[in-house]
Enzyme design. Sequence first.
Site, mmCIF file in Angstrom:
data_model
loop_
_atom_site.group_PDB
_atom_site.id
_atom_site.type_symbol
_atom_site.label_atom_id
_atom_site.label_comp_id
_atom_site.label_asym_id
_atom_site.label_seq_id
_atom_site.Cartn_x
_atom_site.Cartn_y
_atom_site.Cartn_z
ATOM 1 N N ASP A 55 0.821 -1.225 0.000
ATOM 2 C CA ASP A 55 0.000 0.000 0.000
ATOM 3 C C ASP A 55 0.854 1.274 0.000
ATOM 4 O O ASP A 55 0.329 2.376 0.124
ATOM 5 C CB ASP A 55 -0.938 0.005 1.218
ATOM 6 C CG ASP A 55 -0.169 -0.044 2.535
ATOM 7 O OD1 ASP A 55 1.084 -0.104 2.487
ATOM 8 O OD2 ASP A 55 -0.811 -0.029 3.594
ATOM 9 N N GLU A 114 3.207 2.077 2.237
ATOM 10 C CA GLU A 114 3.805 2.413 3.536
ATOM 11 C C GLU A 114 5.256 1.923 3.580
ATOM 12 O O GLU A 114 5.597 0.921 2.953
ATOM 13 C CB GLU A 114 3.005 1.751 4.672
ATOM 14 C CG GLU A 114 1.644 2.387 4.867
ATOM 15 C CD GLU A 114 0.815 1.685 5.938
ATOM 16 O OE1 GLU A 114 1.299 0.703 6.534
ATOM 17 O OE2 GLU A 114 -0.340 2.117 6.149
ATOM 18 N N ASP A 146 22.955 36.688 -0.259
ATOM 19 C CA ASP A 146 21.932 37.406 0.505
ATOM 20 C C ASP A 146 22.456 37.717 1.906
ATOM 21 O O ASP A 146 23.479 37.175 2.338
ATOM 22 C CB ASP A 146 20.595 36.643 0.566
ATOM 23 C CG ASP A 146 20.753 35.263 1.180
ATOM 24 O OD1 ASP A 146 21.543 35.103 2.105
ATOM 25 O OD2 ASP A 146 20.065 34.340 0.710
ATOM 26 N N LYS A 195 19.409 40.915 -1.810
ATOM 27 C CA LYS A 195 18.372 40.363 -2.695
ATOM 28 C C LYS A 195 16.995 40.438 -2.048
ATOM 29 O O LYS A 195 16.867 40.521 -0.826
ATOM 30 C CB LYS A 195 18.703 38.920 -3.072
ATOM 31 C CG LYS A 195 18.160 37.868 -2.113
ATOM 32 C CD LYS A 195 18.390 36.439 -2.576
ATOM 33 C CE LYS A 195 17.805 35.455 -1.567
ATOM 34 N NZ LYS A 195 18.241 34.090 -1.682
HETATM 35 C C1 R5P Z 1 18.087 31.368 1.222
HETATM 36 O O1 R5P Z 1 18.016 32.027 2.217
HETATM 37 C C2 R5P Z 1 19.082 30.270 1.013
HETATM 38 O O2 R5P Z 1 20.269 30.482 1.699
HETATM 39 C C3 R5P Z 1 19.375 30.094 -0.464
HETATM 40 O O3 R5P Z 1 19.947 31.299 -0.949
HETATM 41 C C4 R5P Z 1 18.107 29.806 -1.216
HETATM 42 O O4 R5P Z 1 17.398 28.788 -0.580
HETATM 43 C C5 R5P Z 1 18.407 29.395 -2.635
HETATM 44 O O5 R5P Z 1 17.196 29.156 -3.288
HETATM 45 P P1 R5P Z 1 17.090 29.362 -4.863
HETATM 46 O O6 R5P Z 1 18.230 28.575 -5.480
HETATM 47 O O7 R5P Z 1 15.728 28.807 -5.213
HETATM 48 O O8 R5P Z 1 17.191 30.823 -5.129
#
Ligand code: R5P
Length: 315
Positions: A41, A43, A173, A196
């Site tokens: 099933d 599982e 980021d 970003k």
């Molecule tokens: C975000 O805070 C993470 O550190 C990565 O930058 C993010 O998860 C990357 O995701 P994607 O490749 O979809 O932009």
Amino acid sequence: MLFKDTSLLLFSGNANPVLAKEISKHLNISLSTIDVSKFSDGETRVKIGENVRGQDVFVIQPTCPPVNENLMELLIIIDALKRASARRITAVIPYFGYARQDRKDQPRVPITAKLVANLLTIAGAERLLTVDLHAEQIQGFFDIPVDNLYGVNAFLEYFKKNKIEDLVVVSPDVGGIKIARAYAKRFNVPLAVVDKRRIDDKKIEVMHIIGDVKDKNVLLVDDIIATAGSISEASEALKKAGAKDIYAAITHPILANPAIERIEKCPLKKLIVSDTIPISSDKSSDKIEVISIANLFGEAITRIHEAKSISILFH
Ligand code: R5P
């Protein structure tokens, strides 16, 4: 030794058997026998193939896609080990899925990373070993010891061999500054940051670049590459700002659609990823190079088993 006559046993689910094998080679022990299959099933069916009573057991299973499948396997394996009287169970989760759902940033949303932490401990995990957790605060979701290794230690060897001149390390980021700073410190080079804005799960907009990248080679570093939106937008913006060659070192290669297409199209010269997540053959690109993180995990597992400090692996 933690407990006299306590053996170290290594088990693997189906998420990343190749990495588990590499770790077992580093430890010079065989993977213990386990059958993880399916009932008719759908599982998950688990049968531990040897005696684990009183032993120090490590279960290797990243919770990468298919996330729910791999997570459920892990929980069921831990349950089986607990009921078979393992002395201690360490969940070795090279990639910790659901980590990006770590706060209530909108009304009526879950904190799934916390839910996963609860599930793991209720199943019977007594320690967690992972690398480059998306947010270090996730350690606080657990009331058991969490060792969060730094992937930079595995990437270092690669960049020693393939030295890049005039380098600047860039975080794609603001949240990634800590990882980027670790790289910049190791390489003794400056640091820059891409400011970003995430529009949705797949779309990113670059606002500014903080720091000097003109006429420099760039190493973008991050914990996760999912749709490659962050890396492709960042590399376009860095090129426009006058960067020369752009490389990226990213620990966890989720590579969800349309990552490969974006990697191919964007100005990235090379993407170096680790093997926390297996890359299927339909996701290949000449730009991608995989380095193994097995030795780092092998060393950490040995030290945990022998009750030795693992802080040397964090420097
Ligand atoms: C975000 O805070 C993470 O550190 C990565 O930058 C993010 O998860 C990357 O995701 P994607 O490749 O979809 O932009």
